[in-house]
Structures are given as structure tokens and as C-alpha cells.
Design a protein around this motif. Structure first.
Motif, PDB file in Angstrom:
ATOM      1  N   ARG A   1       1.011  -1.287  -0.045  1.00 12.81           N
ATOM      2  CA  ARG A   1       0.136  -0.082  -0.012  1.00 12.81           C
ATOM      3  C   ARG A   1       0.851   1.357  -0.074  1.00 12.81           C
ATOM      4  NH1 ARG A   1      -3.456  -3.465   3.129  1.00 12.81           N
ATOM      5  NH2 ARG A   1      -5.670  -3.330   2.300  1.00 12.81           N
TER       6      ARG A   1
ATOM      7  N   ARG B   1      -0.452   3.712  -6.813  1.00 14.98           N
ATOM      8  CA  ARG B   1      -0.164   2.627  -6.089  1.00 14.98           C
ATOM      9  C   ARG B   1       0.979   1.634  -6.818  1.00 14.98           C
ATOM     10  NH1 ARG B   1      -4.068  -0.843  -2.435  1.00 14.98           N
ATOM     11  NH2 ARG B   1      -4.192   1.434  -1.497  1.00 14.98           N
TER      12      ARG B   1
ATOM     13  N   TYR C   1      -9.940  -3.504  -1.223  1.00 15.75           N
ATOM     14  CA  TYR C   1      -8.226  -3.380  -1.572  1.00 15.75           C
ATOM     15  C   TYR C   1      -8.148  -2.913  -2.865  1.00 15.75           C
ATOM     16  CZ  TYR C   1      -3.398  -4.187  -2.285  1.00 15.75           C
ATOM     17  OH  TYR C   1      -2.174  -4.072  -2.811  1.00 15.75           O
TER      18      TYR C   1
END
Length: 787
Positions: free
Chosen positions: A101, A437, A561
Motif C-alpha cells: 500500500r 499505487r 483493497y
């Protein structure tokens, strides 16, 4: 003076807070000169010397190797479940920590500025790439004195510092032989720099600088030259020199490749390794990558694979020729990434060979933004003269040349999406995780005990600088050179090394890029997407579309997620709260105005319209050269031709992918324009060039409609890509006598290369000669007048 604490690793396997070992931090830099502690007496025998002391690093301060790849998606590397073998990254991850993350800023310059400063990108003027700068505090690309880089602080606290590779944080109008140089790497804390200054460059023929001086590559592609290999060699040489002279000093080595940004340039033997590996297409590839990510534990067990955007075609909808070409594009990209990992592995092995294992911490960030979808639906390589891509059938004829010197090739957008698995979207798209990300690996043998561990705390690229300060035992000074410093926006990540389950200390983070907006707070994410990545360079769309027209989405990342479930309709109050938070963060960080108008950047010469050059002036970037494209202009060259004649380039701007050149070959003066790698117009003098003094003039006059158009729009493109402009007519005279004229269909193309007098460095503008084709006569002056 302020006493401070830092975490110290004990052999027993714990961290403790220690003020004594860290010493005392300074409120300001530079630190005052040390007081003389010797003794002075009229008699030398009664005197004792004392040398002035420079600051030294804290005991145990580690060496730092910070690696940043370019345009790599979260799901590209084998380390994070992707299809490309990355054994160097795999090895580092097995002995270190993987962060799943970790976030970046979805575009090159913004990520690098935040990484090296610890502040938010817009806060310090890097709300977009330097080529897209505009005259607003959040977008001017001028690194402020109130945001001291981490390299400067480390240097003044006893570190040796060096940077290699892509920089992309100097205003483009300051990247020239005259500077100013206060925004170059060597004025921002790095004692040594070797690499290229722009956002992208050829891996075969790069525009290189050593410190602030332009230099030529040490070899040719035919001799085995490749930029990434060269950067590793130079970094290794620097480290070996450092250790030979000052082995007691810790070092900060910043290694930022141009790979894997387009152009995807890689030796053919690497491409061969991936032949046939992507015949299944991008939809199936995402499923395969997603399965491996679950198997490796990279993503949570309940993570979902997000669907393909409607703007990208299904693989099965393509015809046979499209599949053949686009498959090969991905083979080339995969080869490029694999070769990059090999070279980074070679660098790390060379660091270890110098004895730097337990005393060195490595941060390996596999991407400065998500994978790049800027290649559009079918990728890019060859163009027609008007800047439009050739047909797929025509491009297939030269598919085997992809990766080589002939093309600035890029893969299709859906390949980028596939290597951003499991997330939505890609580079530029700050509203979604596919653009923000990327993988982070941290390795520090004997200090990080959880070898191969996974860390799931939310972190951002602004957190690297505070982490380095804590590891080095220093604090950000209140003032640097009398300028009060902006506070750090990031938080140190050191707590996560030994505490995998501790909640993240980074609670709030905004994201914005090219009108794409995102905001994170305590697991919630709201975002609003603007233009498609392959549309952001289209001026008409940029000017007509406003980000305020776009809807917002809402995600709970604690349970979701991959951003698979938009909760905006379900939680309107939460969405409103997040939108208000974005607005407050945007105002605090200079984000507004969104998508400012794209105008011409400042010119080093100001309003100058007449430029005089002498032989040997070379490697002037396009942004610092006369802006002739689309404007009436005159080129005047005064030469001295020897009795036996002369040949070679008098003036050239650009290279194989676009530019113009004035040269002499076979006794005749030639003026030639190259648009997107295609001849747009050529004049060959009607008579050969006689010996003696020669006064050569080229006049270009755009068509009246074009001149009016340019007057309305305020100029033409800048930076590395020049948008197509034309048509017009060029006239050639020699010693006052007409020598030819020709229509010029269009100016335009990729100006990765430079403006040179007396030679054509890099790749040649014209296929009629080989670079550098230096002029063998004498050039008195070359003058360019803009009318």
C-alpha cells in the motif's frame, strides 16, 4: 538547538529511543564554522593547531541506495505477481520487506519532487511535469528554497551524495548551457550527477549531462551502448572512487532509471526471451497475474479483480493483425523491464562487492506512477508526415525493429492496464489506484529481521525523506540559508520495520494530476476521473473539458483493497465529507486552478527574436532554442569554404524523429525538414557551393492561414514533443542568388534531441547523412531571426 531522539537497533532485535547516540540537531543549515580549539602563542613551540571540522554523520548512520523505476505498474514484476521476471527485485524482497500500500503521484516530476523533498508535489510547484508547467505556485516547476531536498540535509550532515539517471525536476527553460543552475541536481544537494534532465530520452542516443555539462555517450549502440547499462557503470565507478578516498563517510546514492518509460528501447536478445509470452492477450494476462498475487499473498484474500474499462477494447475483439502487432509491443516492454531489473541487480551486486551489506539500506520503488497508457489503443511507433500513426498493416512491416534505434515505440494502453492488476486505470489517473499505487521493497540486512515480510500500512512517497532523516539521525532544519522551511508532509516508515500490525501513521493524503483527483483518509478514498491518459496531450480537449464536469466515486479500502465497489450512492454524506477534505487539502497545497491553460513556457532569451551562434555551440535543448516552428523566420549562415570544398552540417535541430537541418553534401547546400520521421520538404541548391566566402540564407514563410492560427493560439508546442504546424514555403539563396525553394508540408515531431551548430549530435535529422557529420569548412556565424 533542539535535542531529538531516534530509533536505534540493538543486537537483541529491538529498537530503542536514544537521544545520546543521535547527538544534537541543528536548527539551521549551514552549520556555523567550528570554533578554534587549539592554542596560539607567539612561539610556535607553545602553540597547538586545530583544524576546522566539517560535520560528520552520526555513528551507525547507514548508507542509502534509493532506486526509482519509471512507468512500471503494480502488477508488472514477478515479485508482485506480474509476468516479467525480476530476479534482482525477487532477491531483495526475500531478504527485506514488501509494501503493498505504497503510493506515488501518478506522473514523473511530481513523484520525484515529493520523494526527494518530503513535501507534497503541488506544494512545491510540481503539480505536473516540468514540460507542462504554468505560472501558478502549484505548477511552475521551480523548486522553492523553502523545501530543502533530503540530499542537501544529508550532505551537510556528513554524507556523500550522488544521483544517476532521470532527473526531470529542473525548469525546462533552465536546462541549457547558460543555466541558471540553482535548480539542477548539483545545486539541490547532490555532489555528483550523471544522467538526462528531461522526462524521457532514447536509451540508444541519450542527451547526457555530467553535473551541469553536456557530454556524449561513451560508446555507440553498435558498440553495445545502452543507457541503463551506462548509468550502472557510472554509479559503480562513483562508489568505487568514494570508497577509495573516504570509506568512513556514509553515502546517499539515488538511482533513477529512464526505464521503463517510452521509448521502449532494449537489445534484441532480451526481446527474444518473451516471444510468445503474451499471445493470450491482456484480459487473460490480468487473470493470471491476479491469481499469482493471491498465491503469493501480495494482495488480501478478499481482493477482487476490477473490470476492464469500457474505453479499452476486449482482446478478443481485435483482428489478427492487431493481435500480432500489439502482442509484440508487450514482448518488447517486458524485455525492457527484465533488462532494467538485471541492470539494477548488477548495481546492487556492485554495492555489495564494495562490502556494503549490513551497513546499507536499499529502497527499491518499482514505478514513479502506474504503467503508462499514453500509447493509446494501438500503441505508437511510426507516424505519417502529419503526425498520425500509420496503419496497423504498415506498422507490421517494421515490427521487428521495435526496441531498436528507429522508433520511439510505446505499447497499447490496455497492456498498461493489465500490468496495473488488480487496480483500475493507469499513469496520470490520480483518482484511482492504478495510477497511484506501486511496489516498494526495503532491504537492510541484520537490521530488518522479518525477511520476506509484507507491510500493509498506507504510505506515500513523501514518507521516504522523513524515513531517511530518522535513519541518519538528523532533523529537518528550521532554516536553510536564512529561508524558513516548510514542514515535512510525510511520516517516517521506520516504525513499520518491526511492527507489521501497527496502524499506519500516514492518515490523510490528497492526489491530483491533470484534473484527476483523489483523496484518502483513514481507509476511505474518493476520486474523480478526468480525461483518458492518451487524451491529455490533445489541446482542444484540454481547453474544452473542465474537471468539475466529472462525477465522484467512493471506496472503503479497508474492505475493498482494489477499489472494486463504488459506494458513492450508498454513502452520500461520506462522499461529501471527502470532497470537502479534498478541497481543503487542495487549497492548502496550491492545487488550484485545476488544469491551468497551457501556454508557452518562459524563454531563456526573453523576447529576443535574433540569435547569433558560433561553431561548436551544441546540445541546446529545444526549449532554449529559437522557436521557429510555425513562425516566419530566417536562417543566415556565413561560411568560409576551402579550395577543396566542404561538407557537413551547418545547423540542425532535432533528430531522426523530427527536426530541420541545413547541410552541405556532394558540394550542394541542402535544407531539409523532417516531420515525425518523414521528409516534409527539401531544397537542394541548384548550383554547387563554390570555394571562398559563402552567405547562405533560408527564409521560411508560413501560409497566411497558419500564421493567423498561431497568432491566436499564442505559439506552438514545447518540450520534447512539438505538435504539428504547417504548411509554408522555404526559399534558399547563396550569396544573394536564388538557389531553390520548396513547400514545407508540416513541422512537427518528437524533439528529444537538440540544437547544434557545425554538427548534428545524437540521431541525424536527415537520412542522407550519418551523425555527427561535422562541417569541414569554417563557420563564422549562424544567425536565426524570428520575424
Amino acid at each position: 538547538m533542539k535535542q531529538f531522539q531516534r530509533l536505534v537497533w540493538l543486537a537483541g532485535g529491538v529498537w530503542i529511543l536514544s537521544a545520546a547516540s543521535a547527538g544534537i540537531a541543528a536548527d539551521a543549515l549551514p552549520k556555523p564554522d567550528s570554533a578554534f580549539k587549539g592554542k596560539i602563542d607567539p612561539s610556535r613551540d607553545k602553540s597547538s593547531p586545530d583544524w576546522p571540522r566539517r560535520s560528520s554523520a552520526s555513528k551507525g548512520a547507514p548508507n542509502v541506495v534509493l532506486i526509482l523505476l519509471d512507468d512500471v505498474g503494480f502488477g508488472a514484476t514477478s515479485t508482485f505477481g506480474g509476468p516479467v521476471a525480476t530476479p534482482a527485485l525477487d532477491q531483495l524482497a526475500k531478504g527485506g520487506l514488501r509494501y503493498n500500500r505504497f503510493h506515488v503521484n501518478s506522473l514523473c516530476s511530481p513523484t520525484r519532487a515529493a520523494l526527494l523533498s518530503g513535501r507534497n508535489d503541488h506544494e512545491i510547484g510540481f503539480g505536473t511535469v516540468v514540460e507542462g508547467a504554468s505560472g501558478y505556485p502549484g505548477y511552475n516547476s521551480i523548486w522553492p528554497k523553502s523545501a530543502v531536498p533530503v540530499a542537501e540535509v544529508l550532505k551537510q550532515n556528513g554524507y556523500s551524495t550522488a544521483a544517476f539517471g532521470k532527473w526531470h525536476n529542473t525548469p525546462s527553460w533552465e536546462t541549457n548551457p547558460a543555466g541558471p543552475f540553482d535548480h539542477w541536481p548539483t545545486s539541490l544537494g547532490f555532489e555528483y550527477y550523471y544522467g538526462f534532465m528531461g522526462g524521457a530520452d532514447s536509451q540508444w542516443h541519450p542527451r547526457l549531462y555530467r553535473n551541469t555539462t553536456a557530454v556524449e555517450p561513451p560508446a555507440t549502440p553498435a558498440e553495445g551502448y545502452h543507457l541503463t547499462t551506462d548509468l550502472v557503470n557510472d554509479a559503480t565507478h562513483w562508489l568505487q572512487q568514494h570508497d577509495s578516498v573516504a570509506p568512513q563517510k556514509p553515502f546517499f546514492l539515488y538511482f533513477a532509471t529512464g526505464a521503463t518509460h517510452t521509448p521502449h528501447h532494449v537489445p534484441p536478445q532480451w526481446i527474444e526471451k518473451y516471444k510468445g509470452k503474451f499471445d493470450q492477450g491482456w484480459d487473460k494476462l490480468r487473470e493470471e497475474t491476479f491469481a499469482r498475487q493471491k498465491e503469493f499473498g501480495i494482495i488480501p484474500a478478499n481482493a477482487e479483480l476490477t473490470p476492464r474499462p469500457k474505453e479499452m477494447p476486449a482482446w478478443d475483439s481485435l483482428n489478427a493483425n492487431q493481435k500480432k502487432l500489439l502482442t509484440h509491443e508487450m514482448e518488447v516492454y517486458a524485455a525492457f523491464l527484465a533488462q532494467t531489473d538485471y541492470e539494477v541487480g548488477r548495481l546492487l551486486q556492485n554495492v555489495r562487492a564494495e562490502g556494503h551489506v549490513e551497513d546499507t539500506i536499499v529502497f527499491y520503488i518499482a514505478g514513479d506512477n502506474g504503467a503508462s497508457a499514453e500509447g493509446g489503443p494501438e500503441g505508437l511507433d511510426a507516424y505519417t508526415v502529419d503526425g498520425k500513426p500509420q496503419t496497423v498493416e504498415a506498422r507490421l512491416q517494421h515490427a521487428d525493429d521495435l526496441g531498436g534505434e528507429l522508433f520511439l515505440n510505446h505499447y497499447a494502453a490496455a497492456w498498461a492496464w493489465s500490468t496495473d492488476t488488480p487496480f483500475q486505470w493507469t499513469k496520470q489517473v490520480a483518482s484511482h489506484l492504478g495510477g497511484t499505487r506501486d511496489p516498494l521493497i526495503v532491504s537492510w540486512p541484520s537490521h530488518i529481521k522479518d525477511a520476506g515480510g509484507l507491510r500493509t500500512q498506507f504510505h506515500h512517497v513523501t514518507d521516504i525523506a522523513p524515513t531517511l532523516y530518522e535513519l541518519a539521525g538528523v532533523q529537518l532544519p528550521d532554516e536553510v540559508n536564512g529561508v524558513k522551511q516548510l514542514p515535512l508532509e510525510g511520516v517516517s516508515m521506520v516504525y513499520s520495520f518491526d511492527h507489521p500490525d501497527q496502524p499506519s501513521l500516514h492518515k490523510v493524503q490528497y492526489f491530483e494530476m491533470l484534473g484527476n483527483r483523489g483523496i484518502y483518509k483513514d481507509g476511505w478514498w474518493a476520486g474523480s476521473r478526468h480525461l483518458l491518459p492518451w487524451q491529455s496531450s490533445q489541446r482542444a480537449l484540454w481547453e474544452q473539458r473542465s474537471p468539475e464536469q466529472n462525477s465522484w466515486e467512493l471506496y472503503n479500502l479497508n474492505d475493498d483493497y482494489s477499489q472494486a465497489h463504488n459506494l458513492a450512492a450508498q454513502y452520500p454524506d461520506k462522499l461529501k465529507e471527502m470532497q470537502q477534505l479534498f478541497d481543503s487539502e487542495a487549497r492548502r497545497n496550491n492545487v488550484y486552478p485545476l488544469t491551468p491553460h497551457r501556454l508557452l513556457l518562459p524563454a531563456p532569451g526573453g523576447d529576443t527574436t535574433s540569435f547569433v551562434y558560433h561553431a561548436g555551440v551544441a546540445r541546446i535543448p529545444t526549449t532554449s532554442a529559437p522557436r521557429v516552428v510555425g513562425r516566419a523566420h530566417r536562417i543566415t549562415a556565413d561560411l568560409d569554404v576551402p579550395a577543396g570544398g566542404a561538407e557537413g552540417v551547418i545547423l540542425a535541430q532535432g533528430g531522426r524523429y523530427g527536426g530541420y537541418t541545413l547541410y552541405v553534401k556532394d558540394g550542394h547546400v541542402t535544407y531539409e525538414v523532417n516531420a515525425f520521421g518523414n521528409r516534409s520538404g527539401i531544397i537542394v541548391s541548384s548550383k554547387p557551393l563554390a570555394a571562398g566566402k559563402a552567405h547562405i540564407v533560408v527564409d521560411f514563410m508560413p501560409d497566411e492561414s497558419q500564421a493567423k492560427k498561431e497568432a491566436v493560439t499564442g505559439g506552438v508546442g514545447q518540450g520534447s514533443q512539438v505538435r504539428p504546424v504547417g504548411p509554408g514555403t522555404a526559399h534558399l539563396t547563396i550569396n544573394g542568388e536564388p538557389a531553390g525553394e520548396t513547400p514545407i508540408a508540416i513541422f512537427g515531431g518528437y524533439y528529444y534531441e537538440t540544437f547544434d551548430i557545425g554538427s548534428d549530435l545524437g540521431t541525424p535529422v536527415s537520412p542522407s547523412y550519418a551523425s555527427p557529420f561535422a562541417f569541414t569548412g569554417k563557420i563564422d556565424t549562424v544567425k536565426v531571426d524570428l520575424e
